[in-house]
Design a protein around this motif. Structure first.
Motif, PDB file in Angstrom:
ATOM      1  N   GLY A 243     130.384  63.644  20.430  1.00  0.00           N
ATOM      2  CA  GLY A 243     128.946  63.814  20.090  1.00  0.00           C
ATOM      3  C   GLY A 243     128.160  63.442  21.116  1.00  0.00           C
ATOM      4  N   PHE A 244     128.594  63.426  22.613  1.00  0.00           N
ATOM      5  CA  PHE A 244     127.731  63.177  23.694  1.00  0.00           C
ATOM      6  C   PHE A 244     126.788  64.265  23.684  1.00  0.00           C
ATOM      7  CE2 PHE A 244     131.579  61.005  25.069  1.00  0.00           C
ATOM      8  CZ  PHE A 244     131.180  59.715  24.864  1.00  0.00           C
ATOM      9  N   SER A 245     125.513  64.061  23.841  1.00  0.00           N
ATOM     10  CA  SER A 245     124.431  64.999  23.910  1.00  0.00           C
ATOM     11  C   SER A 245     123.471  64.735  25.154  1.00  0.00           C
ATOM     12  CB  SER A 245     123.489  64.943  22.542  1.00  0.00           C
ATOM     13  OG  SER A 245     122.850  63.568  22.609  1.00  0.00           O
ATOM     14  N   ILE A 246     122.786  65.862  25.417  1.00  0.00           N
ATOM     15  CA  ILE A 246     121.959  65.843  26.644  1.00  0.00           C
ATOM     16  C   ILE A 246     120.652  65.874  26.072  1.00  0.00           C
ATOM     17  CG2 ILE A 246     121.680  66.706  28.988  1.00  0.00           C
ATOM     18  CD1 ILE A 246     124.375  67.542  28.763  1.00  0.00           C
ATOM     19  N   PRO A 247     119.413  65.311  26.372  1.00  0.00           N
ATOM     20  CA  PRO A 247     118.096  65.323  26.027  1.00  0.00           C
ATOM     21  C   PRO A 247     117.599  66.672  27.065  1.00  0.00           C
ATOM     22  CG  PRO A 247     118.080  63.700  27.607  1.00  0.00           C
ATOM     23  CD  PRO A 247     119.612  63.955  27.289  1.00  0.00           C
TER      24      PRO A 247
ATOM     25  N   SER B 287     123.011  64.663  38.025  1.00  0.00           N
ATOM     26  CA  SER B 287     122.237  63.302  37.785  1.00  0.00           C
ATOM     27  C   SER B 287     121.355  63.576  36.317  1.00  0.00           C
ATOM     28  CB  SER B 287     121.601  62.744  38.687  1.00  0.00           C
ATOM     29  OG  SER B 287     120.555  63.904  39.221  1.00  0.00           O
ATOM     30  N   ARG B 288     120.769  64.702  36.435  1.00  0.00           N
ATOM     31  CA  ARG B 288     119.840  65.244  34.999  1.00  0.00           C
ATOM     32  C   ARG B 288     120.564  65.285  33.758  1.00  0.00           C
ATOM     33  NH1 ARG B 288     117.862  69.948  34.885  1.00  0.00           N
ATOM     34  NH2 ARG B 288     119.028  70.777  36.173  1.00  0.00           N
ATOM     35  N   LEU B 289     121.840  65.001  33.820  1.00  0.00           N
ATOM     36  CA  LEU B 289     122.642  65.114  32.525  1.00  0.00           C
ATOM     37  C   LEU B 289     122.742  63.423  32.055  1.00  0.00           C
ATOM     38  CD1 LEU B 289     125.389  67.631  33.572  1.00  0.00           C
ATOM     39  CD2 LEU B 289     123.192  67.755  32.411  1.00  0.00           C
ATOM     40  N   GLY B 290     122.124  62.517  32.966  1.00  0.00           N
ATOM     41  CA  GLY B 290     122.288  61.185  32.347  1.00  0.00           C
ATOM     42  C   GLY B 290     123.533  60.693  32.183  1.00  0.00           C
ATOM     43  N   PHE B 291     123.837  60.017  30.792  1.00  0.00           N
ATOM     44  CA  PHE B 291     125.028  59.546  30.722  1.00  0.00           C
ATOM     45  C   PHE B 291     126.210  60.347  30.593  1.00  0.00           C
ATOM     46  CE2 PHE B 291     128.407  58.299  27.486  1.00  0.00           C
ATOM     47  CZ  PHE B 291     128.913  57.207  27.973  1.00  0.00           C
ATOM     48  N   SER B 292     125.961  61.591  30.252  1.00  0.00           N
ATOM     49  CA  SER B 292     127.007  62.665  30.029  1.00  0.00           C
ATOM     50  C   SER B 292     127.396  63.218  31.612  1.00  0.00           C
ATOM     51  CB  SER B 292     126.475  63.873  29.303  1.00  0.00           C
ATOM     52  OG  SER B 292     126.407  63.431  28.049  1.00  0.00           O
ATOM     53  N   ALA B 293     126.664  62.666  32.712  1.00  0.00           N
ATOM     54  CA  ALA B 293     127.041  63.407  33.949  1.00  0.00           C
ATOM     55  C   ALA B 293     128.355  62.900  34.339  1.00  0.00           C
ATOM     56  CB  ALA B 293     125.787  62.640  34.945  1.00  0.00           C
TER      57      ALA B 293
ATOM     58  N   ARG C   4     117.969  68.595  21.752  1.00  0.00           N
ATOM     59  CA  ARG C   4     119.106  68.019  22.712  1.00  0.00           C
ATOM     60  C   ARG C   4     120.332  69.006  22.617  1.00  0.00           C
ATOM     61  NH1 ARG C   4     118.345  62.679  22.838  1.00  0.00           N
ATOM     62  NH2 ARG C   4     120.135  62.164  23.407  1.00  0.00           N
ATOM     63  N   ALA C   5     121.121  69.029  23.686  1.00  0.00           N
ATOM     64  CA  ALA C   5     122.112  69.709  23.865  1.00  0.00           C
ATOM     65  C   ALA C   5     123.693  69.049  23.608  1.00  0.00           C
ATOM     66  CB  ALA C   5     122.082  70.541  25.534  1.00  0.00           C
ATOM     67  N   TYR C   6     124.384  69.498  22.724  1.00  0.00           N
ATOM     68  CA  TYR C   6     125.421  68.850  22.246  1.00  0.00           C
ATOM     69  C   TYR C   6     126.672  69.723  22.988  1.00  0.00           C
ATOM     70  CZ  TYR C   6     123.093  66.311  19.034  1.00  0.00           C
ATOM     71  OH  TYR C   6     122.084  65.341  18.419  1.00  0.00           O
ATOM     72  N   LEU C   7     127.547  68.880  23.787  1.00  0.00           N
ATOM     73  CA  LEU C   7     128.621  69.535  24.536  1.00  0.00           C
ATOM     74  C   LEU C   7     129.705  69.890  23.416  1.00  0.00           C
ATOM     75  CD1 LEU C   7     128.536  66.944  27.518  1.00  0.00           C
ATOM     76  CD2 LEU C   7     127.266  68.998  27.063  1.00  0.00           C
TER      77      LEU C   7
END
Length: 861
Positions: free
Chosen positions: A195-199, A283-289, A205-208
């Motif tokens: 459920g990690f998402s990217i703003p 880096s723009r992916l935040g935690f999901s990077a 939000r984009a969900y991987l």
């Protein structure tokens, strides 16, 4: 901890939480305040998980849910509720959380772990992240759906599980195996992982979504150099070289593997975010990077280093273990790149191929592992017992049974006899012949009454027909080594005697000069004159002392074995990796003692069930009824065919086949007089007893049947002729004799049952092995915890072996004239003998010994 609405949000202009968020926060804090720590140990199970489940159940019932509380064992409760959807044909979705949390040390916390306090907009507490936060949110959403009348398209199943932190044995796993109907129609589930998402811009939000998984393997780097003392540094220090290789791996960055899927991700995300996404800058992916970056390239992480064992010694080798994750299709490229990074002087070995082709069969040098030496074994000449050898050579001896008895009596008086293999080099000269006074026999086979002059009468039967030939050498009584003589045949023994002072050793003398054994020895041994050459010495057997045979090889092997045992004992004391402190800490710990109680209970009950049923099966096999014999044979065949662990699992899951058990009308399914749920009747402990007991019965039946058929049929016939009832014949005559054969095998089965009971860990019964597993899974002290189990199993086996000895001794009364001495009696006799030797007094008479032959009545004294 987790983010929480600040109490000053209204003052600072921050958005106010809605009613749903506030309700979720209330449930989260209430659940955190319930101490539901799960240590994984059965002995520490409290009621925290059950109290949390009751809290959830109460709030779901409040809004109209039909909830199911499942508690397979006290303290391990779960709650399941279903919200029906509008489409009955649609597949159901499970949303689940767990109510237990991992252990906590309050001293390491800045805020009380079960206080659920909010500070600076953050909620602190054990479970605020894993995962009472999600449980509280799930509870709030479930209540909102029911309260607001929201009907989803498909059924939603809300599950709140127990025991997740210990593997879900009494939570999700137990419910899926025993109550599958609660999840009927479900095909997907949502929980804490994923459920990690990217703003994205514009509040999107984009969900991987994962499309493949990387391969996993383990690589080991090994550097080898010359061992040296720590005071003299070397240029090829293995530790330095492997450390250099590890540092190179840490600094190396494997390139991004731009697969078609990854390129598509970059394209779609770049279009959605309005900016192209470069694979080298995430880096723009935040935690999901970090997740995406690790998935886009091969990764190698050093995790374990091993080198040396003593501070002042430079080791000859050092190694590093690597956790390797491989992008699909990149196995060969990874191997080449890793070899280039670490250098040519580092050996790289793989636990299995990075391409996931399975374990490699060969060693690093290309030789097949486990290759055996295929040279033909040395042939050994078959040895034939001496008595049988002579019977084969002289078959006429079978016609002289009386002679064999007299010879056997004489053999008992010659106490120290050593068989000499054929061809062994002896002292020069042949051995003299022993003349026997009672029958005048010599080793050449001539027999006649002997006299002081050596005259003989007519020959008669020879003792050589039934005994190995004996050669005797006579030496000095004190101060001179004893004479030994060479054998005359491949199985002739050598006997060495001490004789009165001055009696010479005479090898190869003419037969008329050989000594007999009839005349008494000189009264004064210290002043007896030497026997002149050419005369016949007369020696009394009662005055001849026997020289013990020197078993040099036996002593050498004993010394070697003693050295090995001592070396092993020394390693037990000096090797810190045994961690005897941890061993002592847990040896009498409560979980271990509880596990021993379960083990002994399972063993005792299963043994009673197994041997009771086994006795009936054995009698059925021996029955004249074809039906009884066939049924007994079929039972034994089936339960010996199915592995024990399979039987236990089948009994544990009997509820799948028969949801209820009871009494009712035969051959119908509609009318039950008495009915019980199977999961209540067949608990985990009951399933273990059924599996162990019924399995043991098949083997016990064959042991008991073998003991019964070993009794001479004449015993049956004699008892029947006396009119003794069949039941009394069995229990008073046949069974006591059969017990001599049954007891050793039955004890082996019980000992095997003690250890075999460990298999019930598959259904999470906290017996001894399961208890130590739980502990070492928690503290990673595998070896000392396994030693705890080993020592306890050894103690139990020792006690059972002692009991076996005394039971066998009890049933030996019917066959042995004298019972074998107990260990206490043997020790007492040995101490008395040694004490008598120290005091130079006659040794006390020996106690009864079953191994000591008993002279026949009327024989010579």
């Amino acid at each position: 901890m987790t983010a929480a609405p600040s109490p000053h949000a209204a003052e600072t202009g921050a958005p106010q939480p809605g009613p749903l968020e506030a309700e979720a926060l209330e449930h989260i804090r209430a659940l955190i305040r319930i101490d539901s720590v799960n240590t994984g140990e059965a002995a520490t199970i409290g009621d925290g998980e059950t109290r949390a489940a009751l809290y959830v159940k109460e709030h779901l019932d409040e809004v109209g849910y039909e909830t199911v509380l499942v508690e397979p064992r006290p303290g391990r409760a779960s709650v399941i509720a279903r919200l029906p959807g509008s489409d009955p044909d649609a597949e159901a979705l499970i949303a689940h959380a767990h109510l237990d949390v991992v252990p906590v040390d309050a001293d390491d916390w800045t805020h009380p772990p079960f206080g659920a306090e909010i500070h600076d907009g953050l909620l602190y507490g054990r479970g605020a992240v894993d995962m009472k936060d999600f449980a509280g949110m799930l509870l709030a959403i479930a209540r909102a759906f029911r309260r607001d009348g929201i009907v989803p398209r498909r059924d939603l199943i809300f599950a709140f599980f127990a025991d997740e932190e210990a593997g879900g044995v009494w939570g999700a796993r137990w419910i899926v195996e025993n109550r599958p109907e609660l999840f009927a129609g479900a095909t997907e589930a949502l929980s804490e992982v994923g459920g990690f998402s990217i703003p994205l811009p514009h509040d999107r939000r984009a969900y991987l979504v994962a499309t493949a998984e990387k391969g996993v393997t383990v690589a080991t780097l090994t550097a080898r150099g010359a061992a040296a003392h720590g005071s003299r540094p070397t240029a090829d220090n293995a530790v330095v070289r492997v450390a250099r290789a590890v540092a190179a791996i840490g600094e190396h960055r494997f390139p991004v593997v731009r697969t078609a899927t990854l390129e598509r991700f970059f394209e779609v995300y770049g279009r959605a975010s309005g900016e192209p996404l470069d694979g080298d800058d995430l880096s723009r992916l935040g935690f999901s990077a970090s997740v995406i970056d690790a998935g886009a390239r091969n990764t190698v992480s050093p995790t374990v280093l091993a080198a040396g064992g003593k501070i002042n010694v430079i080791p000859a080798s050092a190694s590093a273990t690597l956790d390797v994750r491989v992008v699909p299709g990149q196995a060969d490229a990874l191997r080449e790149e890793l070899a280039a990074v670490v250098g040519d002087d580092i050996e790289v070995t793989w636990a299995r191929d990075p391409g996931d082709r399975g374990p490699r069969r060969g060693a690093a040098d290309g030789r097949a592992a486990g290759c055996r030496d295929r040279r033909r074994p040395r042939r050994h000449r078959r040895a034939v017992p001496a008595a049988r050898q002579h019977r084969q050579q002289t078959p006429e001896s079978s016609r002289h049974p009386g002679l064999r008895l007299r010879a056997a009596a004489r053999a008992r008086r010659l106490r120290r006899v050593r068989a000499v293999p054929h061809g062994r080099r002896m002292r020069a000269g042949g051995g003299p012949v022993l003349r026997d006074a009672r029958d005048g026999a010599d080793s050449a086979g001539r027999v006649g009454p002997a006299s002081a002059t050596g005259d003989r009468t007519a020959p008669r039967a020879s003792t050589a027909d039934v005994l190995p030939r004996v050669a005797v050498g006579v030496g000095a009584w004190r101060g001179v080594s004893t004479c030994e003589t060479a054998p005359r045949g491949p199985f002739d023994p050598v006997i060495a005697f001490r004789a009165p002072t001055g009696t010479p050793c005479r090898f190869g003398q003419p037969e008329e000069h050989l000594m007999t054994t009839t005349a008494p020895a000189p009264a004064d041994r210290s002043t007896a004159p030497a026997t002149p050459p050419g005369s016949t010495a007369q020696v009394d057997l009662a005055t001849i002392a026997v020289v013990p045979t020197r078993h040099w090889w036996r002593w050498t092997l004993s010394a070697l074995l003693l050295f090995v045992v001592a070396q092993f004992a020394w390693s037990l004391v000096t090797n810190d990796r045994y961690m005897w402190g941890t061993f002592a800490q847990y040896f009498f710990s409560e979980p271990v003692l509880i596990g021993i109680g379960y083990t002994l209970s399972l063993t005792a009950i299963s043994a009673v069930v197994g041997f009771s049923l086994g006795t009936l099966l054995a009698l059925g096999r021996l029955s004249a009824s074809p039906l009884l014999s066939s049924v007994a044979w079929g039972y034994i065949w089936f339960f010996r065919s199915v592995p024990l662990v399979v039987q236990i699992i089948v009994w544990y899951n009997l509820g799948y086949l028969y949801p209820t058990l009871g009494l009712g009308t035969p051959f119908t399914t509609d009318f039950w007089i008495v009915e019980f749920p199977t999961v209540q009747l067949v608990s985990a402990f009951a399933a273990a007893i059924l599996g162990l007991g019924l399995h043991q019965a098949a083997y016990s039946a064959e042991i008991i049947r073998g003991g019964l058929v070993s009794v001479d049929p004449g015993q049956h016939e004699a008892a029947a002729a006396l009119g003794i009832p069949a039941s009394r014949r069995l229990f008073r005559i046949i069974l006591p004799q059969a017990m001599r054969s049954i007891v050793p095998n039955a004890t082996n089965e019980i000992i095997g049952l003690v250890k075999g009971a460990s298999v019930v860990f598959v259904i999470a019964i906290p017996e001894l092995f399961y208890a130590v597993q739980v502990i070492y899974n928690r503290n990673s002290r595998v070896i000392p915890l396994l030693l705890v189990a080993v020592v306890w199993y050894t103690l139990i086996t020792t006690i059972l072996s002692i009991a076996q000895y005394y039971i066998e001794r009890y049933y030996a009364r019917g066959s042995a004239r004298a019972l074998p001495p107990t260990p206490v009696q043997r020790a007492r006799t040995w101490v008395s003998t040694q004490w008598a030797r120290l005091g130079d007094s006659p040794a006390p008479p020996r106690g009864p010994d079953a191994e000591t032959p008993t002279a026949p009545k009327g024989g010579r004294a």
